[in-house]
Design a protein around this motif. Structure first.
Motif, PDB file in Angstrom:
ATOM      1  N   GLU A 127      42.398   5.405  27.912  1.00  0.00           N
ATOM      2  CA  GLU A 127      41.208   5.877  27.204  1.00  0.00           C
ATOM      3  C   GLU A 127      41.493   7.200  26.493  1.00  0.00           C
ATOM      4  O   GLU A 127      41.034   7.435  25.375  1.00  0.00           O
ATOM      5  CB  GLU A 127      40.035   6.037  28.180  1.00  0.00           C
ATOM      6  N   LEU A 128      42.250   8.087  27.148  1.00  0.00           N
ATOM      7  CA  LEU A 128      42.612   9.367  26.522  1.00  0.00           C
ATOM      8  C   LEU A 128      43.460   9.141  25.267  1.00  0.00           C
ATOM      9  O   LEU A 128      43.467   9.961  24.348  1.00  0.00           O
ATOM     10  CB  LEU A 128      43.379  10.244  27.517  1.00  0.00           C
ATOM     11  N   SER A 129      44.180   8.023  25.233  1.00  0.00           N
ATOM     12  CA  SER A 129      45.086   7.731  24.112  1.00  0.00           C
ATOM     13  C   SER A 129      44.372   7.139  22.900  1.00  0.00           C
ATOM     14  O   SER A 129      45.007   6.923  21.858  1.00  0.00           O
ATOM     15  CB  SER A 129      46.173   6.744  24.562  1.00  0.00           C
ATOM     16  N   ARG A 130      43.100   6.858  23.049  1.00  0.00           N
ATOM     17  CA  ARG A 130      42.359   6.248  21.924  1.00  0.00           C
ATOM     18  C   ARG A 130      42.436   7.141  20.685  1.00  0.00           C
ATOM     19  O   ARG A 130      42.257   8.350  20.776  1.00  0.00           O
ATOM     20  CB  ARG A 130      40.898   6.036  22.291  1.00  0.00           C
ATOM     21  N   GLY A 131      42.713   6.520  19.534  1.00  0.00           N
ATOM     22  CA  GLY A 131      42.791   7.273  18.290  1.00  0.00           C
ATOM     23  C   GLY A 131      44.152   7.903  18.056  1.00  0.00           C
ATOM     24  O   GLY A 131      44.391   8.522  17.027  1.00  0.00           O
ATOM     25  N   LYS A 132      45.058   7.736  19.032  1.00  0.00           N
ATOM     26  CA  LYS A 132      46.417   8.253  18.902  1.00  0.00           C
ATOM     27  C   LYS A 132      47.356   7.098  18.568  1.00  0.00           C
ATOM     28  O   LYS A 132      47.020   5.933  18.791  1.00  0.00           O
ATOM     29  CB  LYS A 132      46.858   8.905  20.222  1.00  0.00           C
ATOM     30  N   PRO A 133      48.552   7.388  18.035  1.00  0.00           N
ATOM     31  CA  PRO A 133      49.504   6.304  17.790  1.00  0.00           C
ATOM     32  C   PRO A 133      49.762   5.510  19.076  1.00  0.00           C
ATOM     33  O   PRO A 133      49.946   6.097  20.145  1.00  0.00           O
ATOM     34  CB  PRO A 133      50.775   7.052  17.351  1.00  0.00           C
ATOM     35  N   GLU A 134      49.723   4.190  18.964  1.00  0.00           N
ATOM     36  CA  GLU A 134      49.839   3.339  20.158  1.00  0.00           C
ATOM     37  C   GLU A 134      51.160   3.553  20.901  1.00  0.00           C
ATOM     38  O   GLU A 134      51.249   3.306  22.100  1.00  0.00           O
ATOM     39  CB  GLU A 134      49.685   1.858  19.785  1.00  0.00           C
ATOM     40  N   VAL A 135      52.171   4.043  20.177  1.00  0.00           N
ATOM     41  CA  VAL A 135      53.466   4.242  20.811  1.00  0.00           C
ATOM     42  C   VAL A 135      53.366   5.218  21.993  1.00  0.00           C
ATOM     43  O   VAL A 135      54.122   5.114  22.961  1.00  0.00           O
ATOM     44  CB  VAL A 135      54.527   4.733  19.785  1.00  0.00           C
ATOM     45  N   LEU A 136      52.420   6.156  21.952  1.00  0.00           N
ATOM     46  CA  LEU A 136      52.259   7.106  23.056  1.00  0.00           C
ATOM     47  C   LEU A 136      51.804   6.397  24.327  1.00  0.00           C
ATOM     48  O   LEU A 136      52.295   6.673  25.417  1.00  0.00           O
ATOM     49  CB  LEU A 136      51.269   8.211  22.687  1.00  0.00           C
ATOM     50  N   LEU A 137      50.841   5.477  24.179  1.00  0.00           N
ATOM     51  CA  LEU A 137      50.379   4.715  25.337  1.00  0.00           C
ATOM     52  C   LEU A 137      51.467   3.767  25.820  1.00  0.00           C
ATOM     53  O   LEU A 137      51.725   3.666  27.032  1.00  0.00           O
ATOM     54  CB  LEU A 137      49.109   3.931  24.983  1.00  0.00           C
ATOM     55  N   ILE A 138      52.118   3.074  24.881  1.00  0.00           N
ATOM     56  CA  ILE A 138      53.183   2.139  25.259  1.00  0.00           C
ATOM     57  C   ILE A 138      54.269   2.861  26.047  1.00  0.00           C
ATOM     58  O   ILE A 138      54.694   2.407  27.119  1.00  0.00           O
ATOM     59  CB  ILE A 138      53.797   1.474  23.994  1.00  0.00           C
ATOM     60  N   THR A 139      54.712   4.009  25.526  1.00  0.00           N
ATOM     61  CA  THR A 139      55.779   4.760  26.177  1.00  0.00           C
ATOM     62  C   THR A 139      55.342   5.266  27.545  1.00  0.00           C
ATOM     63  O   THR A 139      56.120   5.231  28.512  1.00  0.00           O
ATOM     64  CB  THR A 139      56.236   5.939  25.295  1.00  0.00           C
ATOM     65  N   SER A 140      54.087   5.712  27.660  1.00  0.00           N
ATOM     66  CA  SER A 140      53.565   6.180  28.948  1.00  0.00           C
ATOM     67  C   SER A 140      53.577   5.059  29.981  1.00  0.00           C
ATOM     68  O   SER A 140      53.968   5.260  31.141  1.00  0.00           O
ATOM     69  CB  SER A 140      52.138   6.706  28.793  1.00  0.00           C
ATOM     70  N   LEU A 141      53.156   3.866  29.561  1.00  0.00           N
ATOM     71  CA  LEU A 141      53.123   2.718  30.466  1.00  0.00           C
ATOM     72  C   LEU A 141      54.531   2.310  30.897  1.00  0.00           C
ATOM     73  O   LEU A 141      54.783   2.061  32.074  1.00  0.00           O
ATOM     74  CB  LEU A 141      52.419   1.534  29.792  1.00  0.00           C
ATOM     75  N   VAL A 142      55.441   2.231  29.937  1.00  0.00           N
ATOM     76  CA  VAL A 142      56.825   1.846  30.256  1.00  0.00           C
ATOM     77  C   VAL A 142      57.447   2.861  31.215  1.00  0.00           C
ATOM     78  O   VAL A 142      58.102   2.497  32.200  1.00  0.00           O
ATOM     79  CB  VAL A 142      57.679   1.707  28.976  1.00  0.00           C
ATOM     80  N   ARG A 143      57.244   4.135  30.925  1.00  0.00           N
ATOM     81  CA  ARG A 143      57.796   5.180  31.799  1.00  0.00           C
ATOM     82  C   ARG A 143      57.250   5.061  33.220  1.00  0.00           C
ATOM     83  O   ARG A 143      57.998   5.184  34.194  1.00  0.00           O
ATOM     84  CB  ARG A 143      57.469   6.566  31.230  1.00  0.00           C
ATOM     85  N   ALA A 144      55.931   4.844  33.326  1.00  0.00           N
ATOM     86  CA  ALA A 144      55.307   4.737  34.648  1.00  0.00           C
ATOM     87  C   ALA A 144      55.907   3.591  35.453  1.00  0.00           C
ATOM     88  O   ALA A 144      56.310   3.765  36.610  1.00  0.00           O
ATOM     89  CB  ALA A 144      53.797   4.543  34.489  1.00  0.00           C
ATOM     90  N   LYS A 145      55.976   2.426  34.847  1.00  0.00           N
ATOM     91  CA  LYS A 145      56.479   1.251  35.566  1.00  0.00           C
ATOM     92  C   LYS A 145      57.964   1.385  35.869  1.00  0.00           C
ATOM     93  O   LYS A 145      58.421   1.006  36.949  1.00  0.00           O
ATOM     94  CB  LYS A 145      56.206  -0.024  34.755  1.00  0.00           C
ATOM     95  N   PHE A 146      58.727   1.921  34.924  1.00  0.00           N
ATOM     96  CA  PHE A 146      60.167   2.119  35.137  1.00  0.00           C
ATOM     97  C   PHE A 146      60.400   3.019  36.355  1.00  0.00           C
ATOM     98  O   PHE A 146      61.186   2.681  37.242  1.00  0.00           O
ATOM     99  CB  PHE A 146      60.784   2.752  33.890  1.00  0.00           C
ATOM    100  N   CYS A 147      59.701   4.156  36.405  1.00  0.00           N
ATOM    101  CA  CYS A 147      59.871   5.086  37.523  1.00  0.00           C
ATOM    102  C   CYS A 147      59.473   4.437  38.842  1.00  0.00           C
ATOM    103  O   CYS A 147      60.129   4.627  39.865  1.00  0.00           O
ATOM    104  CB  CYS A 147      59.036   6.350  37.294  1.00  0.00           C
TER     105      CYS A 147
END
Length: 217
Positions: free
Chosen positions: A83-103
């Motif tokens: 929700e905080l990522s709304r209106g931001k480039p989607e790559v920020l949310l995608i990268t955050s999700l990938v990083r979270a799951k990877f860790c």
């Protein structure tokens, strides 16, 4: 730095509450009820096939009993960041999700679920400064996070901080840096690549559900 919107303040308060050692379902429920769209979206997510729940969730309290506290904290964190990522480039949310799951996947392979849960959160919050256009230290001052997560996010100290460096080396295709970090952490490179692939696939599934839930709003 940009001024936070009222809805963003609610999501930051939600992050604060769900990561508090004194987790209070009543406080979290009260916070979520301040944002009708967030309440609806949360229930949509929890009722999604992506969660694999056998029971339809009818309320926030019901969600706690069905999911358990630790998974609920994780998913509420995920929703707040999305929700905080709304209106931001989607790559920020995608990268955050990938990083979270990877860790999380890496830590589950070499440690335990509690360590993995903290690693997931660290990865998820690692781009919060870019998402909110605010310095990371200012954002963290308003969140109830452990000292190890703070150190990981501010100066990359602790093993989770090094994990963020590790996935950043993958994002930038800096194989020499990756190999050095893998050696430092005693991680097999095959585990690193397979964990990254798992994280990318998981993110694709989750984002597909986010987008379909948004379309149904």
């Amino acid at each position: 730095p940009g001024k936070l919107q009222p809805s963003q303040v609610i999501y930051l308060q939600l992050l604060h509450e769900v990561n508090s050692p004194q987790f209070s379902l009543e406080d979290v429920e009260l916070l979520i009820k301040q944002d009708v769209a967030l309440t609806v979206r949360l229930l949509q997510y929890l009722n999604s096939p992506a969660f694999g729940l056998k029971t339809q969730v009818s309320s926030i309290r019901h969600a706690l009993t069905v999911l358990g506290q630790r998974p609920l904290r994780q998913w509420l964190t995920l929703i707040a960041v999305s929700e905080l990522s709304r209106g931001k480039p989607e790559v920020l949310l995608i990268t955050s999700l990938v990083r979270a799951k990877f860790c999380e996947v890496i830590c589950k392979s070499v440690a335990n679920d509690q360590v993995a849960a903290e690693a997931f959160l660290t990865g998820m919050l690692s781009l919060l400064d870019a998402i909110l256009d605010q310095p990371m230290n200012e954002i963290l001052s308003s969140l109830n996070l452990t000292e190890s997560i703070r150190r990981s996010l501010l100066d990359r100290e602790s093993s989770n901080g090094v994990l963020i460096d590790l996935i950043q080396s993958l994002e930038e295709a800096d194989w020499r840096w990756m190999a050095a970090l893998a050696f430092q952490m005693g991680l097999d490179e095959q585990l690193i690549f397979s964990s990254y692939e798992t994280a990318v696939i998981w993110t694709t599934v989750i984002l597909g559900h986010f987008n379909s839930a948004s379309a149904g709003r």
